[in-house]
Design an enzyme around this catalytic site. Structure first.
Site, PDB file in Angstrom:
ATOM      1  N   ARG A  27       0.811  -1.219   0.000  1.00  0.00           N
ATOM      2  CA  ARG A  27       0.000   0.000   0.000  1.00  0.00           C
ATOM      3  C   ARG A  27       0.849   1.275   0.000  1.00  0.00           C
ATOM      4  O   ARG A  27       0.552   2.216  -0.736  1.00  0.00           O
ATOM      5  CB  ARG A  27      -0.878  -0.022   1.260  1.00  0.00           C
ATOM      6  N   CYS A  60     -25.970  -4.934  -8.948  1.00  0.00           N
ATOM      7  CA  CYS A  60     -27.221  -5.179  -8.241  1.00  0.00           C
ATOM      8  C   CYS A  60     -26.998  -5.599  -6.798  1.00  0.00           C
ATOM      9  O   CYS A  60     -27.276  -6.748  -6.419  1.00  0.00           O
ATOM     10  CB  CYS A  60     -28.021  -6.231  -8.990  1.00  0.00           C
TER      11      CYS A  60
HETATM   12  N1  LLP Z   1       3.398  -8.888   3.648  1.00  0.00           N
HETATM   13  C1  LLP Z   1       2.435  -9.753   3.988  1.00  0.00           C
HETATM   14  C2  LLP Z   1       2.797 -11.060   4.542  1.00  0.00           C
HETATM   15  C3  LLP Z   1       1.086  -9.398   3.817  1.00  0.00           C
HETATM   16  O1  LLP Z   1       0.135 -10.246   4.167  1.00  0.00           O
HETATM   17  C4  LLP Z   1       0.756  -8.131   3.263  1.00  0.00           C
HETATM   18  C5  LLP Z   1      -0.641  -7.746   3.050  1.00  0.00           C
HETATM   19  C6  LLP Z   1       1.812  -7.269   2.911  1.00  0.00           C
HETATM   20  C7  LLP Z   1       3.117  -7.672   3.125  1.00  0.00           C
HETATM   21  C8  LLP Z   1       1.567  -5.905   2.333  1.00  0.00           C
HETATM   22  O2  LLP Z   1       0.854  -5.113   3.198  1.00  0.00           O
HETATM   23  P1  LLP Z   1       0.711  -3.528   2.934  1.00  0.00           P
HETATM   24  O3  LLP Z   1       2.100  -2.941   2.999  1.00  0.00           O
HETATM   25  O4  LLP Z   1       0.113  -3.357   1.604  1.00  0.00           O
HETATM   26  O5  LLP Z   1      -0.162  -3.062   4.015  1.00  0.00           O
HETATM   27  N2  LLP Z   1      -7.082  -5.853   0.921  1.00  0.00           N
HETATM   28  C9  LLP Z   1      -6.736  -5.122   2.111  1.00  0.00           C
HETATM   29  C10 LLP Z   1      -5.286  -5.308   2.507  1.00  0.00           C
HETATM   30  C11 LLP Z   1      -4.875  -6.748   2.685  1.00  0.00           C
HETATM   31  C12 LLP Z   1      -3.441  -6.885   3.045  1.00  0.00           C
HETATM   32  C13 LLP Z   1      -3.012  -8.298   2.996  1.00  0.00           C
HETATM   33  N3  LLP Z   1      -1.635  -8.497   3.291  1.00  0.00           N
HETATM   34  C14 LLP Z   1      -7.101  -3.665   1.898  1.00  0.00           C
HETATM   35  O6  LLP Z   1      -7.621  -3.326   0.851  1.00  0.00           O
HETATM   36  O7  LLP Z   1      -6.906  -2.855   2.782  1.00  0.00           O
END
Ligand code: LLP
Length: 403
Positions: A262, A328
């Site tokens: 992110r 929908c």
């Molecule tokens: N490493 C691992 C082991 C993870 O499970 C994740 C994200 C990341 C790195 C990266 O995380 P970030 O830096 O992006 O926060 N769909 C959800 C977020 C799910 C994150 C899953 N794991 C949303 O839209 O907020």
């Protein structure tokens, strides 16, 4: 200022637009925060797995954090070298483990004792040694949305400390396993440093206790999770983040591995839709746009806030409206009671912070083709994914139609 009007004239709507220069700046800031220390930024491919996005990070020297063999293949295709690719996830299949070992990636992030056995067995069958890391679940509340919290024993991820230690001993005694790393990832959209520091402290202690029994690791994998501003959140500065982690590693000579998703892509992305209609049910006002929950699921799934702006000539006072799509489902909304001026047919609505977990969580629900994706780099726009057509959607079914 991005000229969304010109972009949508050329590429139509709904459309994802990614600012590649912003992504590069985010990458540089994080890499710089760990300066003076061996570190690998392994981009979490799941955040935005478009091949051109992954290639963009590859060119900057990034590694890749993958959670399926599909993502591993994407990372290879995009030019990320094997020695910077890691493979995590609680449910890797035998085939996935086999391919990861054959491809000789940096390590497999093992998430259970049972998985360790499978990895050992498969490495043995292949006559190889598999480098592994173990994902530790430090049982720390990351203070984020429950759906994206991963570091509590209630969550399915990782193993507790005592199980981890037993697994390291087993791996260290195996001819087919080489324990090289330790990993934790307590959640996503983290905006507080304390839970991260506490987890790093716990995991670093485990590293020290492993050293005492002559198990020497090389990689300290701090996961991803750095939060971003969707609204007015106070976020963690990369420098403070790095300092907090490094502060836990005194006298430990480990390469830091960091898996941001992110942080690198979210605020580089915009989801652009066209206004179809305005309507009113009783006192409730709706703006119906041509994008929907199948394009961007976060508001429906997590009640996530995304800033929304309109590209319009309208000069009317903003009034609260629900911004909804054509799918929908009553859950098909981008925002509720959001202040927007009166809009006309074909005005544009831009959903911000859409570069992470946007397109990737999309679907073809309601037989809607997924949007096109466009990259902006050095002031130039280029298509990086075509809009899906009806033919694309039925391609795998058509041959089974019977008379
Ligand atoms: N490493 C691992 C082991 C993870 O499970 C994740 C994200 C990341 C790195 C990266 O995380 P970030 O830096 O992006 O926060 N769909 C959800 C977020 C799910 C994150 C899953 N794991 C949303 O839209 O907020």
């Amino acid at each position: 200022m991005i000229d969304f009007k010109a972009l949508t004239q050329e590429y139509k709507t709904p459309l994802y637009v990614y600012d590649f220069d912003y992504m590069a700046a985010q990458y540089d800031e994080l890499k710089e925060a760990f300066r003076g220390r061996k570190s690998i930024i392994a981009y979490a491919v799941k955040a935005n797995s478009n091949l051109s996005v992954v290639k963009h990070f590859a060119k900057m020297g990034s590694g890749a954090d993958c959670v399926s063999i599909g993502e591993v293949r994407r990372a290879f295709l995009a030019g990320i070298p094997a020695y910077k690719i890691i493979f995590s996830g609680v449910g890797k299949s035998d085939d996935e483990i086999r391919e990861a070992i054959e491809r000789d990636i940096l390590y497999i992030n093992v998430e259970s004792a049972a998985e360790l056995e499978r990895v050992e067995l498969i490495a043995k069958e292949l006559g190889k040694v598999s480098r592994i890391s173990i994902r530790v679940n430090p049982n720390i509340d990351p203070k984020t949305h429950p759906y994206i919290s991963t570091g509590l024993h209630d969550n399915k991820f990782g193993v507790d400390l005592s199980t981890a230690k037993r697994m390291y001993i087993l791996a260290n005694n195996s001819e087919h396993l080489d324990p090289v790393g330790i990993h934790f990832h307590i959640g996503s959209q983290l905006t507080e440093l304390d839970p991260i520091r506490e987890s790093a402290e716990i995991v670093a202690d485990l590293v020290r206790s492993l050293q005492n029994i002559k198990i020497e690791l090389k990689f300290f994998d701090i996961g991803g999770g750095l939060g971003i501003k969707y609204d007015d959140e106070t976020t963690i500065k990369p420098y403070d983040y790095a300092q907090a982690i490094l502060g836990c590693l005194t006298a430990l000579d480990l390469t830091i591995l960091c898996e941001p998703g992110r942080f690198l892509t979210a605020n580089a992305g915009y989801f652009v839709s066209k206004v179809l209609y305005e309507k009113q049910n009783g006192t409730k006002k709706f703006v119906v746009i041509d994008g929907a929950m199948n394009d961007l699921l976060r508001p429906s799934l997590y009640s996530a806030y995304h800033k929304i702006t309109a590209v319009t000539e309208s000069t009317s006072e903003p009034r609260p409206v629900d911004i909804v799509g054509p799918v929908c489902e009553s859950g098909d909304f981008f925002a509720k009671d959001y202040p927007l001026p009166e809009l006309n047919h074909n005005d544009l609505v831009v959903v911000h912070s859409a570069g992470a977990y946007g397109f990737g969580m999309g679907s073809n629900y309601n037989t809607r083709g997924r949007s096109a994706e466009v990259a902006l780099e050095n002031g130039k726009a280029r298509l990086i994914r075509k809009r899906e057509t009806f033919e694309d959607l039925i391609a795998l079914e058509k041959e089974f139609l019977e008379d």
